[in-house]
Design an enzyme around this catalytic site. Structure first.
Site, PDB file in Angstrom:
ATOM      1  N   THR A 145       0.835  -1.199   0.000  1.00 50.19           N
ATOM      2  CA  THR A 145       0.000   0.000   0.000  1.00 50.19           C
ATOM      3  C   THR A 145       0.873   1.253   0.000  1.00 50.19           C
ATOM      4  OG1 THR A 145      -1.680  -1.184   1.283  1.00 50.19           O
ATOM      5  CG2 THR A 145      -1.788   1.230   1.272  1.00 50.19           C
ATOM      6  N   GLU A 146       0.635   2.119  -0.993  1.00 46.60           N
ATOM      7  CA  GLU A 146       1.351   3.398  -1.115  1.00 46.60           C
ATOM      8  C   GLU A 146       2.874   3.219  -1.110  1.00 46.60           C
ATOM      9  OE1 GLU A 146      -0.306   5.998  -1.860  1.00 46.60           O
ATOM     10  OE2 GLU A 146      -2.313   5.244  -1.440  1.00 46.60           O
ATOM     11  N   MET A 147       3.330   2.054  -1.580  1.00 45.27           N
ATOM     12  CA  MET A 147       4.754   1.728  -1.634  1.00 45.27           C
ATOM     13  C   MET A 147       5.435   1.811  -0.270  1.00 45.27           C
ATOM     14  SD  MET A 147       6.278   2.854  -5.277  1.00 45.27           S
ATOM     15  CE  MET A 147       5.524   2.239  -6.776  1.00 45.27           C
TER      16      MET A 147
END
Length: 429
Positions: A145-147
């Protein structure tokens, strides 16, 4: 030959409806169906369908020379299935070409990797199962998630069997080093790390239509020129961005679809690069060094940290209260509870509570249904309060005092014996 990796993220949360204090205990449905359907249909028509059409034509035209990768969250797949099933069909067509890679994600686009290992592993496994069922190939590369990434998160991902992970080429992590190489996890070097070239990625996703930008207009010729000017020793360039860049963040009128259409031809004919998927990069290239990331990073905002989701007391309070319920959710194992638990974990709910307006306000306002972070917090906590009430009611109904249970059994035995005596008397009449 050097490699260019194009990766696109696809996610939309299930947005909550206006849920007031007096709804707690009375209304157990939390979602704004009209808004969710409207947004998903809008993005499907303006981005997913036209972009997929172009991508499919390019894949067929260049047959193995053009490759691309996606990660699609489980929540996005759920909504596409309900509101725009034809989009899933177009992704299946892309998958059939063999030149598209689908990455693993957390099903709920959650922050579980930061707080609950078991929940994190469960979500990733369920998501990979869904991707395999839809597109016929099980993911081997992971994108959190979101890197969001750290050494410890990377170690967890490696133990789950993934060969690579995508994250941000953050300046404060790399220092003088370049993101244009393959790296490996500091704890388990078997896990390869692909780092986003945030300058080139943001040039397309954020600055493409900005007339005030000194490089406007951005053309495929200009982008390929920048690629060719890079150090010959560098192995690869990772351009990672939201798929909504095409037609949503950058409108059709900006020329973004024409840019996408002509990019493969320009790269294939006029550059030193070949297109490659993340799994190909992790197999073909060797890491030049370990990436030491002791503190968690992400691709969000200027700080590239967690402050977009867990940067104030509102977010921290909501986050702690949510995951304090996890053990009860597992113990109860109720279908409706499990569905709501899945949707309430989406990181977007915490993102809407962000108070960092100074430098990143425009980003945080994207499809934000709330007038303020405090409004987002109150609405979410009201929903969470009702969710907890339902959870406790089900848990209590499953918990019976042993003495009470024994009394109930005795009463039933006595009642059965009574009916048997009455039946015998009736037979002898």
């Amino acid at each position: 030959m050097k490699a260019l990796c194009l990766y696109f993220q696809i996610h939309q949360p299930l947005r909550l409806k206006r849920y007031r204090f007096f709804d707690i205990g009375n209304d157990h449905y939390y979602y704004d169906d009209y808004t969710n359907e409207s947004i998903m249909r809008k993005i499907a028509d303006e981005c997913y369908l036209p972009a997929n059409k172009i991508i499919l034509e390019l894949l067929k035209k260049y047959k193995g020379k053009f490759k691309i990768s996606y990660s699609i969250t489980g929540i996005a797949l759920d909504q596409l299935e309900q509101y725009a099933p034809e989009v899933i069909d177009t992704f299946k067509e892309l998958a059939k070409t063999g030149d598209v890679e689908f990455l693993a994600e957390t099903y709920s686009h959650s922050l579980a990797s930061l707080i609950h290992k078991e929940e994190f592993i469960y979500q990733v496994t369920v998501h990979s199962d869904r991707i395999e069922a839809l597109f016929g190939v099980r993911p081997t590369v992971f994108r959190n998630t979101e890197m969001i990434y750290s050494d410890e998160i990377g170690e967890m991902v490696s133990k789950m069997g993934y060969q690579g992970i995508l994250t941000e080429g953050a300046k404060h992590i790399l220092g003088w080093k370049s993101p244009n190489y393959l790296y490996c996890n500091a704890i388990n070097p078997k896990l390869k790390i692909l780092m986003r070239n945030y300058k080139l990625s943001d040039d397309i996703s954020f600055r493409f239509s900005s007339r005030g930008w000194k490089e406007w207009p951005l053309t495929t010729t200009k982008l390929v020129g920048w690629l060719n000017e890079m150090d010959d020793k560098e192995d690869l360039v990772n351009i990672f961005m939201d798929y909504e860049t095409f037609g949503e963040h950058q409108k059709k009128e900006s020329g973004i679809f024409e840019f996408l259409t002509y990019l493969p031809q320009e790269v294939i004919l006029k550059s030193k690069y070949k297109f490659a998927t993340p799994s190909e990069l992790t197999s073909e290239f060797h890491p030049i060094a370990q990436a030491h990331v002791p503190n968690v990073i992400s691709w969000a905002d200027e700080e590239r940290d967690l402050s977009a989701w867990l940067g104030n007391k509102l977010q921290d309070e909501a986050f702690r209260k949510l995951y304090a319920l996890r053990d009860d959710v597992i113990a109860v194992n109720d279908e409706r509870i499990n569905e709501d638990w899945k949707f309430l974990q989406a990181s977007d709910h915490f993102y809407y509570m962000c108070t960092k307006f100074a430098s990143d306000g425009d980003v945080h306002s994207y499809f934000n249904p709330y007038s303020s972070p405090y409004d987002a917090f109150i609405n979410y906590m009201n929903v969470l309060s009702d969710f907890q009430i339902r959870l406790n009611e089900i848990k209590d109904s499953l918990t019976v005092d042993p003495k009470e249970l024994q009394n109930q059994i005795l009463q039933k035995d006595e009642l059965i014996a009574k009916y048997e005596r009455e039946l015998d008397e009736f037979k002898h009449c």
